[in-house]
Design a protein around this motif. Structure first.
Motif, PDB file in Angstrom:
ATOM      1  N   THR A 712       0.818  -1.379   0.034  1.00  0.00           N
ATOM      2  CA  THR A 712       0.130  -0.053  -0.158  1.00  0.00           C
ATOM      3  C   THR A 712       0.980   1.352   0.123  1.00  0.00           C
ATOM      4  OG1 THR A 712      -1.820  -1.003   1.261  1.00  0.00           O
ATOM      5  CG2 THR A 712      -1.872   1.401   1.228  1.00  0.00           C
ATOM      6  N   ARG A 713       0.572   2.281  -0.775  1.00  0.00           N
ATOM      7  CA  ARG A 713       1.369   3.388  -0.967  1.00  0.00           C
ATOM      8  C   ARG A 713       0.881   4.376  -0.341  1.00  0.00           C
ATOM      9  NH1 ARG A 713       4.675   6.316  -5.086  1.00  0.00           N
ATOM     10  NH2 ARG A 713       3.974   8.456  -5.080  1.00  0.00           N
ATOM     11  N   LEU A 714       1.740   5.119   0.689  1.00  0.00           N
ATOM     12  CA  LEU A 714       1.406   6.140   1.675  1.00  0.00           C
ATOM     13  C   LEU A 714       1.903   7.603   1.157  1.00  0.00           C
ATOM     14  CD1 LEU A 714       1.910   4.013   4.912  1.00  0.00           C
ATOM     15  CD2 LEU A 714      -0.383   4.613   3.831  1.00  0.00           C
ATOM     16  N   GLU A 715       1.211   8.447   1.305  1.00  0.00           N
ATOM     17  CA  GLU A 715       1.716   9.562   0.864  1.00  0.00           C
ATOM     18  C   GLU A 715       1.712  10.663   1.921  1.00  0.00           C
ATOM     19  OE1 GLU A 715       1.109   9.160  -4.153  1.00  0.00           O
ATOM     20  OE2 GLU A 715      -0.360  10.483  -2.850  1.00  0.00           O
ATOM     21  N   VAL A 716       2.670  11.496   2.000  1.00  0.00           N
ATOM     22  CA  VAL A 716       2.303  12.688   2.804  1.00  0.00           C
ATOM     23  C   VAL A 716       2.967  14.208   2.036  1.00  0.00           C
ATOM     24  CG1 VAL A 716       3.436  13.783   4.923  1.00  0.00           C
ATOM     25  CG2 VAL A 716       3.390  11.324   5.039  1.00  0.00           C
ATOM     26  N   ARG A 717       2.109  14.943   2.351  1.00  0.00           N
ATOM     27  CA  ARG A 717       1.927  16.287   1.691  1.00  0.00           C
ATOM     28  C   ARG A 717       1.985  17.447   2.663  1.00  0.00           C
ATOM     29  NH1 ARG A 717      -0.947  13.138  -1.598  1.00  0.00           N
ATOM     30  NH2 ARG A 717      -0.252  13.311  -4.099  1.00  0.00           N
ATOM     31  N   ALA A 718       2.805  18.548   2.537  1.00  0.00           N
ATOM     32  CA  ALA A 718       2.720  19.780   3.411  1.00  0.00           C
ATOM     33  C   ALA A 718       1.739  20.736   2.774  1.00  0.00           C
ATOM     34  CB  ALA A 718       4.093  20.474   3.307  1.00  0.00           C
ATOM     35  N   VAL A 719       0.851  21.013   3.861  1.00  0.00           N
ATOM     36  CA  VAL A 719      -0.221  22.064   3.256  1.00  0.00           C
ATOM     37  C   VAL A 719       0.136  23.449   3.864  1.00  0.00           C
ATOM     38  CG1 VAL A 719      -2.810  22.424   3.698  1.00  0.00           C
ATOM     39  CG2 VAL A 719      -1.854  20.077   3.350  1.00  0.00           C
ATOM     40  N   GLY A 720      -0.285  24.434   3.115  1.00  0.00           N
ATOM     41  CA  GLY A 720       0.158  25.895   3.570  1.00  0.00           C
ATOM     42  C   GLY A 720      -1.042  26.671   3.874  1.00  0.00           C
ATOM     43  N   GLU A 721      -1.005  27.786   4.378  1.00  0.00           N
ATOM     44  CA  GLU A 721      -2.039  28.696   4.928  1.00  0.00           C
ATOM     45  C   GLU A 721      -3.086  28.865   4.106  1.00  0.00           C
ATOM     46  OE1 GLU A 721      -4.459  30.952   7.630  1.00  0.00           O
ATOM     47  OE2 GLU A 721      -2.503  29.703   7.895  1.00  0.00           O
ATOM     48  N   LEU A 722      -2.949  28.574   2.735  1.00  0.00           N
ATOM     49  CA  LEU A 722      -4.144  28.624   1.721  1.00  0.00           C
ATOM     50  C   LEU A 722      -4.650  27.416   1.525  1.00  0.00           C
ATOM     51  CD1 LEU A 722      -2.869  31.444  -0.620  1.00  0.00           C
ATOM     52  CD2 LEU A 722      -4.501  31.676   1.217  1.00  0.00           C
ATOM     53  N   HIS A 723      -4.294  26.348   2.461  1.00  0.00           N
ATOM     54  CA  HIS A 723      -4.748  24.927   2.072  1.00  0.00           C
ATOM     55  C   HIS A 723      -4.499  24.365   0.885  1.00  0.00           C
ATOM     56  CE1 HIS A 723      -6.749  24.996   6.083  1.00  0.00           C
ATOM     57  NE2 HIS A 723      -7.244  26.325   5.661  1.00  0.00           N
ATOM     58  N   THR A 724      -3.299  24.917   0.040  1.00  0.00           N
ATOM     59  CA  THR A 724      -2.897  24.555  -1.036  1.00  0.00           C
ATOM     60  C   THR A 724      -1.646  23.327  -0.480  1.00  0.00           C
ATOM     61  OG1 THR A 724      -1.510  26.242  -1.012  1.00  0.00           O
ATOM     62  CG2 THR A 724      -3.313  26.281  -2.519  1.00  0.00           C
ATOM     63  N   ALA A 725      -1.691  22.170  -1.348  1.00  0.00           N
ATOM     64  CA  ALA A 725      -0.667  21.159  -0.918  1.00  0.00           C
ATOM     65  C   ALA A 725       0.394  20.825  -1.764  1.00  0.00           C
ATOM     66  CB  ALA A 725      -1.573  19.874  -0.727  1.00  0.00           C
ATOM     67  N   SER A 726       1.301  20.521  -1.111  1.00  0.00           N
ATOM     68  CA  SER A 726       2.768  20.263  -2.098  1.00  0.00           C
ATOM     69  C   SER A 726       2.572  19.099  -2.758  1.00  0.00           C
ATOM     70  CB  SER A 726       3.895  20.175  -0.820  1.00  0.00           C
ATOM     71  OG  SER A 726       3.766  18.983  -0.217  1.00  0.00           O
ATOM     72  N   ALA A 727       3.681  18.782  -3.513  1.00  0.00           N
ATOM     73  CA  ALA A 727       4.064  17.372  -4.208  1.00  0.00           C
ATOM     74  C   ALA A 727       4.077  16.303  -2.729  1.00  0.00           C
ATOM     75  CB  ALA A 727       5.048  17.206  -5.009  1.00  0.00           C
ATOM     76  N   ALA A 728       4.147  15.012  -2.973  1.00  0.00           N
ATOM     77  CA  ALA A 728       4.059  14.089  -1.982  1.00  0.00           C
ATOM     78  C   ALA A 728       5.353  13.338  -1.763  1.00  0.00           C
ATOM     79  CB  ALA A 728       2.986  12.931  -2.281  1.00  0.00           C
ATOM     80  N   ALA A 729       5.561  12.959  -0.392  1.00  0.00           N
ATOM     81  CA  ALA A 729       6.636  12.012  -0.222  1.00  0.00           C
ATOM     82  C   ALA A 729       6.081  10.628   0.141  1.00  0.00           C
ATOM     83  CB  ALA A 729       7.321  12.404   1.033  1.00  0.00           C
ATOM     84  N   ALA A 730       6.591   9.781  -0.465  1.00  0.00           N
ATOM     85  CA  ALA A 730       5.867   8.386  -0.441  1.00  0.00           C
ATOM     86  C   ALA A 730       6.660   7.350   0.065  1.00  0.00           C
ATOM     87  CB  ALA A 730       5.437   8.102  -1.786  1.00  0.00           C
ATOM     88  N   ALA A 731       5.995   6.407   0.607  1.00  0.00           N
ATOM     89  CA  ALA A 731       6.665   5.047   1.192  1.00  0.00           C
ATOM     90  C   ALA A 731       5.546   3.816   0.773  1.00  0.00           C
ATOM     91  CB  ALA A 731       6.841   4.939   2.364  1.00  0.00           C
ATOM     92  N   VAL A 732       6.146   2.837   0.713  1.00  0.00           N
ATOM     93  CA  VAL A 732       5.168   1.587   0.631  1.00  0.00           C
ATOM     94  C   VAL A 732       5.137   0.925   1.835  1.00  0.00           C
ATOM     95  CG1 VAL A 732       4.490  -0.466  -0.877  1.00  0.00           C
ATOM     96  CG2 VAL A 732       5.358   1.759  -1.875  1.00  0.00           C
ATOM     97  N   PHE A 733       4.040   0.306   2.459  1.00  0.00           N
ATOM     98  CA  PHE A 733       3.760  -0.577   3.327  1.00  0.00           C
ATOM     99  C   PHE A 733       3.648  -1.954   2.754  1.00  0.00           C
ATOM    100  CE2 PHE A 733       1.147  -3.036   6.135  1.00  0.00           C
ATOM    101  CZ  PHE A 733       2.175  -3.595   7.299  1.00  0.00           C
ATOM    102  N   THR A 734       4.321  -2.860   2.729  1.00  0.00           N
ATOM    103  CA  THR A 734       4.283  -4.118   2.316  1.00  0.00           C
ATOM    104  C   THR A 734       3.488  -5.221   3.344  1.00  0.00           C
ATOM    105  OG1 THR A 734       6.437  -3.940   1.199  1.00  0.00           O
ATOM    106  CG2 THR A 734       5.437  -6.313   1.385  1.00  0.00           C
ATOM    107  N   TRP A 735       2.615  -5.801   2.741  1.00  0.00           N
ATOM    108  CA  TRP A 735       1.879  -6.455   3.575  1.00  0.00           C
ATOM    109  C   TRP A 735       2.188  -7.887   3.932  1.00  0.00           C
ATOM    110  CZ3 TRP A 735      -2.590  -4.602   6.150  1.00  0.00           C
ATOM    111  CH2 TRP A 735      -3.047  -3.386   5.682  1.00  0.00           C
TER     112      TRP A 735
END
Length: 735
Positions: A712-735
């Motif tokens: 499962t691919r997980l993504e984290v984005r940084a969100v600014g004051e205007l609630h606009t989001a950055s590109a994602a950092a990603a990692a995969v959790f292997t079941w």
């Protein structure tokens, strides 16, 4: 607080009765613990911090035995919890309460605390200003309000919110001057550090947050050895536990300590040493706030005075030196005692508004008897400030979020939720009637999506991307301080629309602002004031709103309303200027309206609102999803993406889900980060919202596997004051 009087059978404390033995009522404790456990679908077992403590400190931690029948208790959960400690030693002859972990503050070290990354608040304390009051009775520069709030039980209080919308999502920060993170008990721990979401929401609104030190009465398991351990000196005459309290506050990012010593049996020497301890705490960290609770006296015995006097002043002021910033005066005050306390404070060179007269609302809320004229009389100068004990009375277990906020708005703003004339219910004097509200809206960009910090779903750009309940106060937006200021035009009668937070649809987050009424409600234009501001405007500054008319609503004509000056006197309408109109219909869906508001360089916006009208006569359901003030392209206010997303711990649970701990690194570049959002990428390319945090570590209680996928691919984005989001950092959790 006083425990010598009888306690009602339900365990709650009535007005004047003082604080309960566990720092919360039976109702609050059971409901809070249940919400924490049920919300995360995980047992209230000990967190993982104990497992990470170094071997040479192992004796400083004692873990509770898992409760029988709780899922996962045998293997333990990765769930991090808010931190709590004993000063040094633990209760003798007993085991921890279920779900508790006994820890020693004396032996605490940040590097040994595996839960610390999930408990650190990152939002700085915002500066705020006091606009012209909303009515003629609210006053600036006089009485203020403190609140002692228990958001959950001492043990089992999740570090980063949970998966239930049924939560005390405090939003009326505009009236508060201080928040105490209340709790503590002899079977769990007696020194509490606030969890990060509470501190972050408070700081965003300019409210300092205090941790709690509760030395319980002996009748409720208190032991005088804990008082002695707290104020012990080392061989060099220093106070090691004062240094630890300073380290905790600075490390966790909160603002000071509430000192509540109620263990009897001391002597004058112990009282002097306690005052020396407070003095050391003050000198060691002058930036931290200290509130002293009126219990321990100069003779070392506990005797609640209900006043500032010769018996307790030594903990408030020593000569010309301030020891405590404020004092919480026990509930047994009277009008005469408060008047003498105010005079005493002035003789010490202190403001009488540095005294909080305790008002106990835990059991009866706005039906509590309160002698308001004793401290906030109308028609003459206020006497002292006041402290609300347990205002979370407004949350009823099982309530929908909308019902909770409707009740909470009445508690703080009055039965009619009209800040121009706040009163009731009954004899209750809401905060809006007495205290001038404050605001932190002073810089561009500014944005709100009317997210209250909990919800039954999560929305992004009007679409539902999270299908579970949630709460996390750190994700709460800055919200209108005046609930709800409405200005009408013309004479005659007027049918006031219903205004409040709604959770059935949102533009972003979990809620939006809904205005609704029957036929003819907006037949005459009204201006809904939303924010008092001090926003510096440039030639290109724009106001942007995202709004819609719900199915079955009349067409609504919407105009931006901006005031470029404060009103001349309290209770009067700002001089709003109307800006270009847009009519929205249900068929339009969510609509974005953008207007220039600068009106020339060097101007300041002092108030923001919307002017609404629906001359057709049909029922109205108009929804405001977002309001933002910005300069230039929103992309310029988007943070750079985070990096190095890692899964630091995981555990596959018996129901086919997994709990995970995640960490990542912020970029440190670009626009400031408001918070981070975590998503799961689904096989069809869509994203599922998993949660958010203002920090750089996140606990995920239940990741759901989709269609037997190997990873499962997980993504984290940084969100600014205007609630606009950055590109994602990603990692995969292997079941």
């Amino acid at each position: 607080m006083d425990v010598r009087r009888d306690i009602p059978e339900d365990g709650r404390q009535g007005a004047g009765r003082g604080m309960s033995r566990r720092g919360m009522s039976r109702r609050g404790l059971v409901a809070g613990a249940a919400a924490a456990g049920a919300g995360l679908a995980l047992p209230l077992t000990a967190g993982s911090a104990a497992a990470a403590v170094r071997a040479d400190a192992a004796a400083s931690v004692r873990r509770a035995q898992p409760a029988a029948g709780t899922a996962g208790a045998a293997t333990g959960s990765l769930q991090p919890y808010a931190s709590y400690w004993f000063p040094d030693s633990f209760p003798e002859g007993r085991e921890p309460d279920p779900g508790a972990v006994w820890r020693s503050l004396k032996n605490w070290r940040p590097q040994d605390d595996a839960d610390l990354p999930y408990n650190v608040a990152t939002v700085p304390l915002a500066e705020r200003f006091t606009p012209v009051p909303a009515n003629g009775t609210a006053r600036a520069g006089q009485a203020r309000i403190s609140a002692l709030v228990s958001f959950a039980g001492t043990a089992g209080n999740p570090s980063q919110g949970g998966a239930k919308a049924d939560f005390y999502a405090l939003t009326h920060w505009a009236y508060l001057d201080e928040l105490v993170f209340w709790g503590g008990s002899s079977g769990e721990g007696i020194i509490l550090a606030p969890n990060a979401p509470v501190t972050e929401a408070a700081h965003r609104n300019g409210v300092p947050v205090l941790g709690n030190i509760f030395l319980p009465p002996t009748a409720y398991g208190g032991d005088l050895k804990w008082t002695r351990e707290l104020v012990q000196k080392d061989s060099l005459g220093r106070f090691p536990l004062a240094d630890k309290l300073i380290q905790v506050a600075r490390t966790y990012g909160f603002d000071g300590w509430f000192l509540n010593g109620e263990t009897d049996g001391g002597d004058p020497a112990l009282a002097r040493q306690t005052a020396d301890f407070v003095q050391a705490l003050r000198k060691g960290a002058p930036e931290l706030r200290i509130t002293w609770y009126d219990a321990l006296n100069a003779d070392g015995r506990v005797g609640w005075q209900g006043a500032l006097n010769d018996k307790n002043a030594m903990f408030f002021q020593r000569g010309a030196e301030k020891l405590s910033d404020t004092m919480f005066v026990d509930f047994r005050w009277s009008a005469a005692r408060l008047a003498s306390s105010a005079a005493y404070a002035r003789r010490l060179g202190r403001s009488p508004y540095e005294l909080w007269a305790g008002v106990d609302v835990e059991a009866r809320g706005w039906d509590s008897y309160v002698d308001w004229d004793a401290f906030v009389p109308e028609g003459r100068e206020h006497v002292v400030s006041y402290g609300l004990y347990r205002p979370e009375w407004t949350r009823r277990p099982g309530d929908t979020p909308a019902r909770f906020h409707a009740r909470d708005d009445q508690f703080w703003g009055g039965r009619n939720t009209d800040p121009s004339a706040p009163a009731g219910p009954g004899s209750w004097r809401p905060a809006a009637r007495t205290v001038a509200d404050r605001s932190t809206v002073t810089a561009v960009p500014f944005a709100t999506t009317f997210n209250t910090g909990h919800g039954t779903a999560w929305y992004e750009d009007g679409l539902r991307t999270g299908d579970t309940e949630w709460n996390h106060l750190g994700l709460q937006d800055r919200l209108p301080g005046r609930r709800w200021a409405l200005w009408t035009e013309g004479g005659g009668t007027f049918q006031r629309p219903a205004i409040g937070f709604d959770f059935g649809a949102a533009w972003r987050g979990g809620s939006s602002l809904l205005v609704e009424g029957a036929d003819g409600t907006l037949g005459r234009p009204v201006t809904l004031e939303l924010f008092r501001t001090r926003l510096p405007l440039r030639s290109g500054t724009v106001l942007e709103i995202v709004h819609r008319a719900d199915e079955g609503s009349a067409a609504v004509t919407v105009e931006a309303a901006v005031a470029y000056a404060e009103p001349a006197k309290p209770g009067t309408q700002p001089g709003f200027r109307r800006l270009p109109a847009r009519t929205v219909r249900a068929a339009d869906g969510w609509v974005t309206t953008t207007v220039r508001i600068a009106d020339g360089p060097g101007r300041t916006a002092h108030a923001l609102g919307v002017r609404l009208s629906a001359p057709g006569g049909a029922p109205v359901r108009w929804r405001l999803g977002s309001l933002a003030v910005r300069d230039g392209d929103p992309a310029a206010h988007t943070p750079a993406p985070p990096s190095a997303l890692k899964i630091t711990a995981s555990r596959v649970t018996g129901d086919g889900t997994a709990e995970l701990r995640l960490t990542w690194k912020p970029s440190g570049k670009g626009a400031p980060v408001r918070h981070h959002e975590i998503h799961q990428l689904l096989p069809d390319g869509k994203r599922r919202f998993l949660g958010g945090t203002c920090g750089t570590a996140f606990y995920l209680p239940a990741l759901r596997r989709t269609s037997g996928e190997p990873g499962t691919r997980l993504e984290v984005r940084a969100v600014g004051e205007l609630h606009t989001a950055s590109a994602a950092a990603a990692a995969v959790f292997t079941w």
